[in-house]
Design a protein around this motif. Structure first.
Motif, short mmCIF file in Angstrom:
data_model
loop_
_atom_site.label_atom_id
_atom_site.label_comp_id
_atom_site.label_asym_id
_atom_site.label_seq_id
_atom_site.Cartn_x
_atom_site.Cartn_y
_atom_site.Cartn_z
N GLY A 145 5.00 0.14 -20.17
CA GLY A 145 4.96 1.63 -19.75
C GLY A 145 3.82 2.10 -20.02
N GLY A 146 3.47 3.51 -19.95
CA GLY A 146 2.22 4.27 -20.02
C GLY A 146 1.57 4.28 -18.61
N LEU A 147 0.26 4.73 -19.18
CA LEU A 147 -0.49 5.06 -17.86
C LEU A 147 -0.81 3.73 -16.96
N GLY A 148 -0.96 2.49 -17.75
CA GLY A 148 -1.44 1.43 -16.84
C GLY A 148 -0.01 1.14 -16.20
N ASP A 149 1.02 1.00 -16.57
CA ASP A 149 2.22 0.81 -15.93
C ASP A 149 2.31 1.72 -14.55
N VAL A 150 1.88 2.85 -14.93
CA VAL A 150 2.15 3.95 -13.68
C VAL A 150 1.08 3.61 -12.70
N ALA A 151 -0.03 3.39 -13.15
CA ALA A 151 -1.27 3.20 -12.13
C ALA A 151 -0.91 1.96 -11.18
N VAL A 152 -0.20 0.79 -11.98
CA VAL A 152 0.00 -0.31 -11.36
C VAL A 152 1.17 -0.06 -10.46
N ARG A 153 2.05 0.42 -10.98
CA ARG A 153 3.42 0.55 -10.19
C ARG A 153 3.52 1.16 -9.02
N PHE A 154 2.57 2.56 -8.98
CA PHE A 154 2.65 3.57 -8.07
C PHE A 154 1.30 3.32 -7.13
N GLY A 155 0.07 3.05 -8.04
CA GLY A 155 -1.20 2.94 -7.35
C GLY A 155 -1.40 1.69 -6.32
N TYR A 156 -0.86 0.49 -7.02
CA TYR A 156 -1.08 -0.62 -6.62
C TYR A 156 0.12 -1.27 -5.62
N SER A 157 1.06 -1.11 -6.24
CA SER A 157 2.53 -1.79 -5.66
C SER A 157 2.74 -0.73 -4.31
N ARG A 158 2.73 0.60 -4.68
CA ARG A 158 3.26 1.67 -3.47
C ARG A 158 2.09 2.31 -2.85
N PHE A 159 0.83 1.94 -2.99
CA PHE A 159 -0.34 2.59 -2.24
C PHE A 159 -0.44 4.22 -2.64
N LYS A 160 0.41 4.56 -3.81
CA LYS A 160 -0.06 5.95 -3.95
C LYS A 160 -1.15 6.20 -4.94
N THR A 161 -2.33 6.35 -3.96
CA THR A 161 -3.60 6.57 -4.53
C THR A 161 -3.74 7.86 -5.25
N ASP A 162 -2.99 8.80 -5.12
CA ASP A 162 -3.09 9.97 -5.83
C ASP A 162 -2.66 9.62 -7.21
N VAL A 163 -1.38 9.10 -7.46
CA VAL A 163 -0.93 8.75 -8.85
C VAL A 163 -2.11 7.93 -9.63
N LEU A 164 -2.70 7.01 -8.89
CA LEU A 164 -3.49 5.95 -9.38
C LEU A 164 -4.67 6.68 -9.91
N LEU A 165 -5.28 7.71 -9.28
CA LEU A 165 -6.35 8.62 -9.45
C LEU A 165 -6.37 9.42 -10.70
N ALA A 166 -5.09 10.09 -10.53
CA ALA A 166 -4.73 10.71 -11.77
C ALA A 166 -4.68 10.09 -12.93
N ALA A 167 -4.15 8.87 -13.04
CA ALA A 167 -3.77 8.06 -14.20
C ALA A 167 -5.21 7.30 -14.75
N VAL A 168 -6.19 7.28 -13.74
CA VAL A 168 -7.63 6.78 -14.11
C VAL A 168 -8.24 8.06 -14.69
N LEU A 169 -8.08 9.02 -14.08
CA LEU A 169 -8.77 10.39 -14.69
C LEU A 169 -8.62 10.57 -16.01
N VAL A 170 -7.38 10.33 -16.21
CA VAL A 170 -6.74 10.68 -17.66
C VAL A 170 -7.25 9.74 -18.68
N MET A 171 -7.16 8.49 -18.25
CA MET A 171 -7.81 7.49 -19.21
C MET A 171 -9.36 7.75 -19.38
N ILE A 172 -10.01 8.09 -18.32
CA ILE A 172 -11.43 8.33 -18.38
C ILE A 172 -11.62 9.32 -19.64
N VAL A 173 -10.91 10.47 -19.26
CA VAL A 173 -10.97 11.61 -20.34
C VAL A 173 -10.63 11.19 -21.84
N LEU A 174 -9.36 10.46 -21.71
CA LEU A 174 -9.24 9.85 -23.23
C LEU A 174 -10.49 9.15 -23.88
#
Ligand SMILES: Nc1ncnc2c1ncn2[C@@H]1O[C@H](COP(=O)(O)OP(=O)(O)O)[C@@H](O)[C@H]1O
Ligand SMILES: [Mg+2]
Lengths: 234, 272
Positions: A183-212
């Motif tokens: 679970g967590g951000l990595g999971d969301v990034a892959v499940r939505f961003g990679y598998s379902r082409f939801k680039t917006d979710v991928l982008l948000a998850a990546v931004l959060v990780m960068i800020v972290l």
């Protein structure tokens, strides 16, 4: 991706709908990072201290034990984190009964990160000059005094920097573990961003990780500098 | 030239006795015989200087006295105690009675001046109040009372060495070892540190063994001296005697260098 769709994606990345998905993932990630960090800090420090102390030139030389410990550490370090996590998930089943989800992954993550932090601690402590250890010896300090009152306090600014590196590694390894069912951000990034082409979710998850990561680095640098300033070493 | 007697015969003769001391380093397949049988007797209350060129084995010799190096052969005894026979635990106890100061000071950067001086007392398990009192006493002795809360990073070289001395004296040792303690200091600071050593030798009846490659240091504060060359003592005696009538080639060379490079002529090859 043309210009308009990029801006749309960006807008969508900050929309409530996206954050409804990302926010719970942030909590999961913070939860895993927090507990992994605690375990890693404790066992990594112990490991690092043992590596230094039992070295042939250490204060309690024990070359065989040191060689054994060193090769176990190297063994773990030579494998990609992904493999170590897969290998250690069954360990979680043994310890806490489950081998999936955030809790199980904390143990796998700690096993992955302890050897790395242990080596960092080792190199930080090795920066303490031999002369300081001898000065302590010469007034009758025992090994325990040397570790607790000389090596660790003297290495503190460097230990803080090592710890910062370790926490950042934990954040990224946690993201990796996310793809393996933690679970967590990595999971969301892959499940939505990679598998379902939801680039917006991928982008948000990546931004959060960068800020972290930026926040961790900023805090670590600041703390290390604070200690050095207090000691008038910079 | 009238030979001047610097040592007063006393009931404390041979307080420190070193006999047949040998030390060999064997890193990997190499072998360095650093001390090749050193014999010395040093009286209580003496300020004893060991001079020798770089690599002669001075540091190794002094470090054998508190067993920072383990001697391979020979005996070292202080008073009734055979240092070389002590177990690790006894050694930790005994080390409290032998202070040592270093060229590089080796202070703890994480601790204040007071914290550095209290370190030996802490590891000896001394009570907090007694420690605090003793620290102030010692800092007063080395004239650093006003710097108690400073960190080593805020001090000059001379002040750092005073802290080193204070730390070495914290446990009321009988002996102070000094390994090139003034070699990193400028001449003026050297003088003030040597004055301090002189005064604690007198005030505390402390026996001081100091090693150096500077004859000036020996001349200024030592009563007796030895010349170490390639792991052997080639000459020993009262400082005045050695200076005025050197017997060994090393001592003669040292004195020639000490008298100034002028003795070796000009860079254009002209003699003096
Ligand atoms: N731990 C060690 N391992 C190997 N060689 C050493 C070690 N310590 C000292 N030596 C060697 O012993 C010799 C004498 O060293 P030292 O006692 O420091 O001389 P000095 O203090 O008179 O300059 C040097 O040649 C040095 O390289
Ligand atoms: Mg030396």
């Amino acid at each position: 991706m043309n210009k308009t769709t990029f801006i749309e994606t960006l807008q969508s990345a900050f929309s409530g709908k996206t954050w409804a998905i990302v926010t719970p993932a942030i909590y999961e990630t913070l939860y895993m990072v927090f507990f992994t960090t605690i375990l890693t800090a404790f066992f990594g420090m112990l490991l690092g201290i043992f590596l230094v102390v039992t070295d042939r030139d250490g204060i309690y030389p024990s070359p065989r034990f040191n060689a054994l410990l060193g090769s176990v550490v190297n063994g773990f370090r030579s494998l990609p984190s992904m493999i170590v996590i897969i290998l250690t998930l069954p360990l979680s089943r043994m310890i806490i009964g489950i081998s999936y989800g955030p809790k199980a992954c904390i143990i796998a993550l700690a096993v992955t990160c302890v050897p790395m932090f242990g080596r960092l601690v080792e190199s930080s402590i090795l920066e303490v000059s031999k002369g300081k250890i001898e000065a302590a010896r010469s007034v009758g300090a025992k090994n325990r005094d040397i570790v607790l009152k000389v090596l660790l306090p003297e290495a503190l600014p460097s230990l803080i920097r090592s710890f910062t590196i370790a926490v950042i590694a934990i954040v990224s390894t946690t993201a990796l573990a996310g793809t393996l069912g933690a679970g967590g951000l990595g999971d969301v990034a892959v499940r939505f961003g990679y598998s379902r082409f939801k680039t917006d979710v991928l982008l948000a998850a990546v931004l959060v990780m960068i800020v972290l990561v930026q926040a961790v680095q900023f805090a670590g640098n600041g703390l290390s500098k604070f200690v050095l300033k207090k000691r008038h070493l910079i | 030239m009238t030979p001047v007697k610097n040592t007063v015969p006393s009931p404390h003769r041979g307080f420190i006795r070193i006999s047949g001391l040998k030390k060999t380093f064997q890193p990997r397949d190499k072998r360095f015989d650093v001390l090749k049988g050193v014999d010395l007797e040093i009286d209580r209350g003496d300020v004893f200087g060991v001079v020798g060129f770089s690599g002669a084995g001075k540091s190794t010799l002094i470090r054998c006295i508190n067993r920072l190096e383990e001697p391979d052969e020979g005996d070292i005894s202080i008073g009734e105690t055979e240092i070389t026979r002590l177990s690790k635990r006894e050694l930790d106890q005994y080390r409290q009675k032998i202070g040592i100061i270093f060229q590089q000071f080796n202070l703890l950067d994480a601790r204040t001046v007071a914290g550095n001086v209290s370190f030996p007392l802490e590891v000896a398990g001394e009570k907090k109040e007694k420690t605090a009192k003793r620290v102030m006493e010692i800092l007063d002795l080395v004239d650093l009372s006003d710097k108690a809360d400073f960190y080593p990073g805020q001090l000059s070289g001379g002040q750092k060495q005073r802290v080193g001395i204070a730390r070495a004296l914290a446990n009321n040792p009988d002996i102070l070892l000094s390994d090139e303690a003034t070699s990193a200091l400028d001449p003026q600071t050297t003088l003030s540190v040597l004055d301090l050593l002189k005064s604690i030798n007198e005030k505390l009846k402390l026996t001081i063994i100091l090693i150096t490659h500077e004859l000036n240091v020996i001349r200024y504060i030592c009563k007796n001296m030895a010349v170490l060359e390639d792991g052997r003592i080639v000459e020993k005696g009262p400082v005045r005697r050695v200076f005025e009538d050197p017997k060994s080639e090393t001592a003669k060379l040292f004195l020639k260098i000490d008298a100034g490079f002028a003795n070796f002529g000009w860079s254009d090859g002209e003699g003096i």
